[in-house]
Design an enzyme around this catalytic site. Structure first.
Site, mmCIF file in Angstrom:
data_model
loop_
_atom_site.group_PDB
_atom_site.id
_atom_site.type_symbol
_atom_site.label_atom_id
_atom_site.label_comp_id
_atom_site.label_asym_id
_atom_site.label_seq_id
_atom_site.Cartn_x
_atom_site.Cartn_y
_atom_site.Cartn_z
ATOM 1 N N ASP A 130 0.809 -1.217 0.000
ATOM 2 C CA ASP A 130 0.000 0.000 0.000
ATOM 3 C C ASP A 130 0.841 1.266 0.000
ATOM 4 O OD1 ASP A 130 -2.352 -1.375 -0.128
ATOM 5 O OD2 ASP A 130 -2.798 -1.260 2.017
ATOM 6 N N ARG A 138 2.869 4.481 16.768
ATOM 7 C CA ARG A 138 2.363 5.507 15.857
ATOM 8 C C ARG A 138 2.764 6.929 16.258
ATOM 9 N NH1 ARG A 138 2.152 1.111 13.952
ATOM 10 N NH2 ARG A 138 0.673 0.371 12.393
ATOM 11 N N ASP A 187 -5.188 3.140 13.383
ATOM 12 C CA ASP A 187 -3.908 3.768 13.058
ATOM 13 C C ASP A 187 -4.087 5.108 12.343
ATOM 14 O OD1 ASP A 187 -2.368 1.838 14.325
ATOM 15 O OD2 ASP A 187 -2.397 0.517 12.589
ATOM 16 N N SER A 190 -2.843 -9.228 7.951
ATOM 17 C CA SER A 190 -2.288 -7.885 8.116
ATOM 18 C C SER A 190 -1.508 -7.907 9.426
ATOM 19 C CB SER A 190 -3.427 -6.865 8.182
ATOM 20 O OG SER A 190 -2.939 -5.662 8.722
#
Ligand code: ARG
Length: 407
Positions: free
Chosen positions: A14, A99, A128, A179
């Site tokens: 991605d 993050r 996220d 994922s």
């Protein structure tokens, strides 16, 4: 529209096609920043070279890899551990902790490269995106935040096709099931058959924890030393948190400890079945919490316990950089002054528990606690204390329940 964008780059499908997509659709230059938070224990500098080369092949004007492992361990994982932070009582915030650190480095790069936006590759269903965007707003309210993957409407097959069309050398295979997000405290594994909450996660999704059946039969003790709430050594060998956390994780994971299977509440309102393995952070929180029971005064400990779930929620919900989180950090920090000592963890197949503890400035007093001859407790003080403690209940019983004389 932004002219130059700093993209949080992972090297995956991605974010690789996002590099090209941002240029084609928004006519902006892309600087890629990959932040190493210990994604893969086997990661070698070569892997990061490949990732950097892939970003350039996708069309980035610049691509940097930042080794943030030590910073991640000391400034994100350790403070959360001091808060014994477990989201919904279980999840030690593996992804949620990395993050804000990635955001911090994105913003720094945006300033350095004079970019007017940052971008991430998250979709619209997860937490996220919340963490990236709220974090960026907190640190740099003037920067735009772009989320191409939320807009492009590409299926996985479309994305692979897009990469092929633009000659982007991706490693992704068709039909990839899971994922996965990982860092030096653990891994989060989503998708595939685990989307049915009834189905057990398959054995092969785990890489940091063994199956209990394959764990060593012989128990093992491991001693963790803390100084002012910071883990400083394992079995007497001093090491910084960036080494200690994975080392403890490897030891506990070998015994099959550290797996979590839960249904959690995402910030965006979705209930989600999550599979995690985080042997190091779970073992560390276990040890830390136990040492606090020896060293933190009762009222402080109770108030702290009341605030801990709130701390975990803030971090989970993307509010790492926020006034309440800062204030809670100050509280937690102040509570850690005397959390110094050692905890002996025992590992047995499938479990990890505290088998002993000792503290340098502990509040545990043998003379007060013992029932043997060394007893120093003033027994005569107990009588009046207990009588007054129960006085209001006694009056209630006599006057309102009609028992006794009413005197
Ligand atoms: N549900 C976890 C969290 O919100 C894990 C997220 C994993 N992220 C990912 N991109 N696979 O913290």
């Amino acid at each position: 529209m932004a002219k130059r964008v700093v993209l949080a780059y992972s090297g995956g499908l991605d974010t690789s096609i996002a590099v090209r997509w941002i240029q084609e659709e928004w006519k902006a230059e892309v600087v890629c920043v990959a932040v190493d938070v210990g994604q893969d224990p086997d990661t070698t500098p070569d892997d990061w070279d490949t990732i950097r080369a892939r970003a350039m092949a996708a069309g980035a004007i610049e691509a940097n890899v930042i080794d943030a492992r030590a910073e991640f361990a000391s400034e994100y994982v350790v403070p959360a551990m001091q808060a014994n932070a477990l989201y919904e009582g279980k999840y030690p915030l593996v992804s949620a902790l990395s993050r804000p650190l990635i955001v911090k480095h994105l913003v720094q790069a945006a300033r350095y490269y004079e970019a007017d936006a940052v971008a991430h590759g998250c979709t619209g269903k997860g937490n996220d995106q919340v963490r990236f965007e709220v974090g960026t707003r907190a640190l740099a309210p003037d920067l735009e935040v772009l989320a191409p993957a939320r807009l492009w409407g590409l299926t996985r097959e479309d994305s692979i096709e897009y990469a092929r069309k633009w000659d982007i050398p991706i490693a992704a295979k068709k039909g990839k099931l899971y994922s996965i997000d990982e860092n030096l405290v653990g891994r989060a594994i989503e998708c595939g058959e685990m989307e049915d909450p009834w189905v057990s996660p398959p054995d092969d999704v785990y890489t940091l924890t063994r199956n209990v059946a394959d764990a060593p039969r012989e128990p093992r003790d491991i001693v963790v030393r803390f100084e002012a709430g910071v883990p400083v050594s394992l079995d007497g060998v001093e090491m910084p948190p960036v080494e200690l956390i994975p080392a403890l994780g490897a030891a506990a994971g070998e015994y099959g400890f550290g797996r979590i299977d839960m249904v959690e509440n995402r910030r965006v309102g979705i209930k989600s079945r999550e599979t995690y393995e985080c042997p190091g952070s779970l073992a560390l929180i276990l040890a830390h919490q136990d040492l606090e029971s020896m060293t933190v005064e009762r009222d402080l400990m109770r108030e702290k316990a009341r605030l801990e779930p709130r701390y975990a929620e803030l971090v989970y919900d993307g509010l790492w950089f926020s006034p309440l989180k800062e204030a809670l950090d100050a509280f937690v920090q102040s509570s850690q002054e005397f959390v110094t000592g050692e905890v002996r963890l025992r590992l047995e197949p499938g479990r990890c528990f505290v088998a002993g503890r000792r503290a340098d400035h502990g509040l545990y007093d043998y003379g007060l606690a013992t029932y043997d001859a060394a007893d120093s407790f003033r027994h005569e003080d107990a009588e009046g204390f207990v009588r007054l403690w129960g006085l209001s209940v006694e009056m209630w019983s006599r006057r309102q329940r009609g028992l006794g004389s009413g005197a």
